[in-house]
Design an enzyme around this catalytic site. Structure first.
Site, PDB file in Angstrom:
ATOM      1  NE  ARG A   1      40.811  38.663  39.614  1.00  5.44           N
ATOM      2  CZ  ARG A   1      39.574  38.367  40.443  1.00  5.44           C
ATOM      3  NH1 ARG A   1      38.292  38.309  39.922  1.00  5.44           N
ATOM      4  NH2 ARG A   1      39.494  38.242  41.843  1.00  5.44           N
TER       5      ARG A   1
ATOM      6  CD  GLU B   1      37.639  44.504  40.087  1.00  5.85           C
ATOM      7  OE1 GLU B   1      38.782  44.332  39.493  1.00  5.85           O
ATOM      8  OE2 GLU B   1      37.431  43.475  41.072  1.00  5.85           O
TER       9      GLU B   1
END
Length: 766
Positions: free
Chosen positions: A311, A720
């Protein structure tokens, strides 16, 4: 009735009054065992002998468990089967569990666990990124590489190049409720687990493995956590499995909770990164070629490091289209705690690397960083709707929903960025000691699990014959307001007040095969699953009423506590009771899977994300150049939550995420000595931001925008993405340091007073 409303968190009153019940508050039977781990005191070596005689003789000790006593599995890893519950022969970090003590009280277990005499054959540990690179200590066969275009040729034709390095520290989760678990054996062979976990199904799976049972004999229940932030995605496995083993061996309920020191010594943290980069660009700052290397300190076991590092690579572009781009990622194995999931899951590290590069380019050209950002942004959603072809990322995904152009313009105007920037420049000319800095950063964060199979959720909805509703779903509540949002979805569909909807503790016996509440996907997945279940029940009610009343149209509406057709209007309660008398089911399951995802992590190509959440922040700081201390003066945030399900909860998440992101990059410093011992394992040495660290002026707004994808009521994830808005504080600090001289400030994170002072001295030559 209840959708898109600023409704307080369902447990807000319980949180404030201290009445909210967590694992450690659950009433327990009189006969209970308390557990503690005996921990390794070296970072690497072999166990030669263990003398547990003093442990056995300690007050209250009932049982001691070693790896040889485990009848079935000795593994608590989330996927790679490389993390034993108890060390057998080898130890790999200071704080690794070696044995379990079961005693009559928590303090007796903790005391006894320190009395073992263990003899080791100590070996040289690998602690730092430098040591791991030198020894080629890594996971996977070599570096993972994502590549787009012809980087080598693009560098040759680039008018200008820069290169640099950015060091990023890790971060402790510092959840207010520590890791905790209870295991209670039942008379029918079942085992009930209460765990402070984001992933009940993984706890169920690992406990079943440990006990040699099928998963249908393990029930895991989670009502709430006192914070998680990713630290309870896999780290709770060890406690639950230890409790289950002790409970079976002693036919007794067993409980384990970490003391804060032990929690920090044992559990994983955010991954440390070293980012090296070379960028080629023109006189406008438009990037022609970019080569980035990530060196990731993963710790002693794999845990979730591979998807975290993946990621980071996926977010190495942030908001910028780079035509020729190479990202190389090294996943390094060290004798430190196994780094794990943390809010952003690698995205923050990849993103700040890109923002650092943009600022470096702007500095080298003496251009405003905002202008360089605009020159490199992806094509806007508005232009794509007008017929312009979307650009693709370095992993081959078309970026169709990019709205940062508009967000940046709106935020820079509302925050008076350019006016304040001029004032900052004037201030710095007149003040030798106190230097100010101001900076802007955008955020583009991909929403979905990159392991496609995890993008699914289930739900169970009951409507009782008095019109009240009870819901269960696979998501877990850790303070982020998921339960309230999902309750709002159900209340909206049924057209009833939210007080009529009760959401119950997450329970693997009610909704199976759940994914972790992570990747910011809780509302997206579970909200849609609950919606499907509610829609099924509404369809049954509507079908019956249409057959009974034969209205002119089949349009039946559920609103304001009523069920209405063209020729009928009855209360929801009456409609439900009548459906019950007709023996029609008022209960349904719901299921949802995120569409249109395909991703090959080895090739680094595909569509790993369903959509992107966007944000932007402007922060202003003042730095004392004699001490390195700083103060955050003002922050302005504009965040994209789509069609917000609950603006009060979303703004709270944005504020908290920003402050936590700021903490990662400023005050929160993890320090290991050369032996591999963590020296910052308590609030006395590890500093999270406190109330006085928030900016004096703190403006947070939601951007007016609908999600282009078919998410729950066109909302967007908000867990997030706001974390990365804290990058603006770090950039502002470096902007302030740059006023001390003419050199590019080399400032590493966290930007503690010591690191700021070092950067100041490098820039001014003192």
């Amino acid at each position: 009735m209840s959708m898109n409303k600023a409704i307080p968190h369902d447990s807000a009153k319980l949180h404030v009054t201290g009445e909210a019940r967590y694992v450690d508050d659950i009433p327990l039977p009189a006969k209970i065992l308390h557990l503690a781990f005996g921990l390794s005191s070296i970072a690497k070596g072999q166990i030669k002998s263990i003398d547990l005689s003093a442990v056995r003789e300690a007050p209250g000790v009932v049982d001691i468990i070693l790896s040889k006593d485990l009848p079935f599995g000795n593994d608590v890893a989330p996927n790679a089967h490389d993390e034993p519950l108890l060390a057998d022969v080898s130890v790999n970090f200071i704080g690794q569990p070696i044995f379990i003590v079961a005693a009559n009280s928590h303090m007796q277990a903790r005391y006894a666990s320190t009395l073992a005499v263990i003899e080791y054959a100590e070996e040289q540990p690998v602690i730092s990124i430098e040591q791991a690179i030198k020894l080629d200590s890594r996971f996977e066969e070599g570096p993972r590489v994502y590549n787009k275009g012809d980087v080598i040729s693009a560098f040759k034709s680039s008018p200008m190049t820069i290169e640099g390095t950015l060091e990023l520290g890790g971060q402790e989760h510092f959840y207010l409720e520590g890791q905790a678990a209870i295991a209670s054996p039942q008379d029918d062979g079942e085992m009930v687990i209460y765990s402070s976990t984001q992933h009940p199904t993984e706890i169920q799976h690992k406990v079943a493995e440990t006990l040699g049972l099928d998963m249908n004999l393990i029930k895991v229940e989670v009502r709430r956590m006192g914070g998680g932030f990713g630290g309870k995605e896999s780290q709770g496995n060890a406690l639950a499995c230890a409790c289950a083993i002790a409970a079976v061996r002693n036919n007794s309920t067993a409980k384990m909770r970490y003391d804060r020191d032990d929690d920090m010594k044992i559990t994983g943290k955010r991954h440390d990164f070293r980012i090296e980069y070379t960028a080629g660009f023109d006189e406008l700052g438009i990037i022609k070629a970019l080569d980035v290397k990530h060196y990731v300190r993963c710790g002693w076991s794999q845990d979730l490091s591979l998807p975290v590092a993946d990621r980071a690579m996926l977010h190495a572009d942030n908001c910028y289209h780079i035509p020729n781009f190479r990202v190389e990622s090294h996943r390094l194995r060290t004798n430190t705690q196994s780094a794990t999931a943390f809010r952003g899951f690698g995205g923050p590290q990849g993103m700040i690397g890109m923002e650092n590069i943009i600022d470096h380019i702007a500095f080298s050209l003496n251009l405003d960083p905002g202008l360089v950002r605009k020159h490199n942004f992806y094509t806007s959603e508005k232009k794509i709707k007008d017929g312009i072809k979307p650009q693709t990322s370095h992993y081959g995904m078309e970026i169709k929903d990019f709205i940062v152009h508009e967000m940046m313009d709106e935020l820079l105007e509302s925050s008076e960025y350019y006016t304040r920037k001029t004032k900052v420049t004037e201030w710095n000319k007149e003040n030798k000691i106190l230097k100010r800095g101001i900076a802007f950063n955008p955020v583009k964060f991909g929403i979905s699990f990159t392991l496609t199979q995890l993008n699914q959720a289930g739900a169970l909805v009951h409507v009782y014959n008095d019109g009240s509703v009870r819901i269960n779903h696979g998501g877990t509540e850790m303070g982020q307001g998921l339960f309230q949002k999902v309750a709002q979805v159900a209340a909206h569909i049924f057209g009833i007040p939210i007080k009529k909807v009760q959401i119950t503790a997450t329970d693997t016996a009610k909704v199976p095969n759940t994914s972790a509440t992570a990747a910011s996907s809780g509302s997206d997945l579970n909200g849609m699953a609950v919606k499907e279940a509610c829609d099924i029940i509404c369809a049954r009610i509507s079908s019956y009423l249409i057959k009974k009343y034969r209205p002119n149209t089949n349009d039946v509406k559920f609103e304001d506590g009523r069920v209405r057709g063209s020729n009928f209007d009855i209360s929801f309660e009456d409609a439900v009771y009548e459906i019950y008398t007709q023996r029609i089911s008022l209960s349904s399951t719901g299921f949802y899977k995120t569409p249109d995802l395909q991703w090959d992590r080895i090739k680094g190509k595909g569509r790993p994300f369903y959509y992107f959440a966007y944000g932007a922040a402007v922060s202003e700081v003042v730095v004392d150049t004699l001490t390195g201390e700083f103060k955050l003066l003002r922050s302005d945030i504009l965040h994209d939550a789509g069609n917000s399900l609950n603006s009060a909860i979303d703004i709270g998440q944005i504020e908290g995420g920003f402050i936590q992101g700021m903490g990662w990059l400023t005050t929160e410093e993890l320090v290991w000595d050369e032996r591999g011992e963590l020296k910052t394992h308590a609030p006395s040495t590890y500093k999270i931001p406190c109330a006085s660290d928030r900016p004096k002026i703190f403006n947070v707004s939601l951007f007016d925008n609908l999600n282009v994808e078919n998410t729950i009521y066109k909302s967007k994830a908000v867990g997030e993405p706001p974390f990365m808005l804290g990058i603006s504080v770090f950039l502002a600090l470096r902007n302030a340091v740059s006023a001390c001289g003419n050199e590019w400030p080399i400032l590493n994170a966290p930007a503690t007073p010591e690191n700021i002072l070092r950067a100041v001295r490098r820039v001014n030559g003192t």
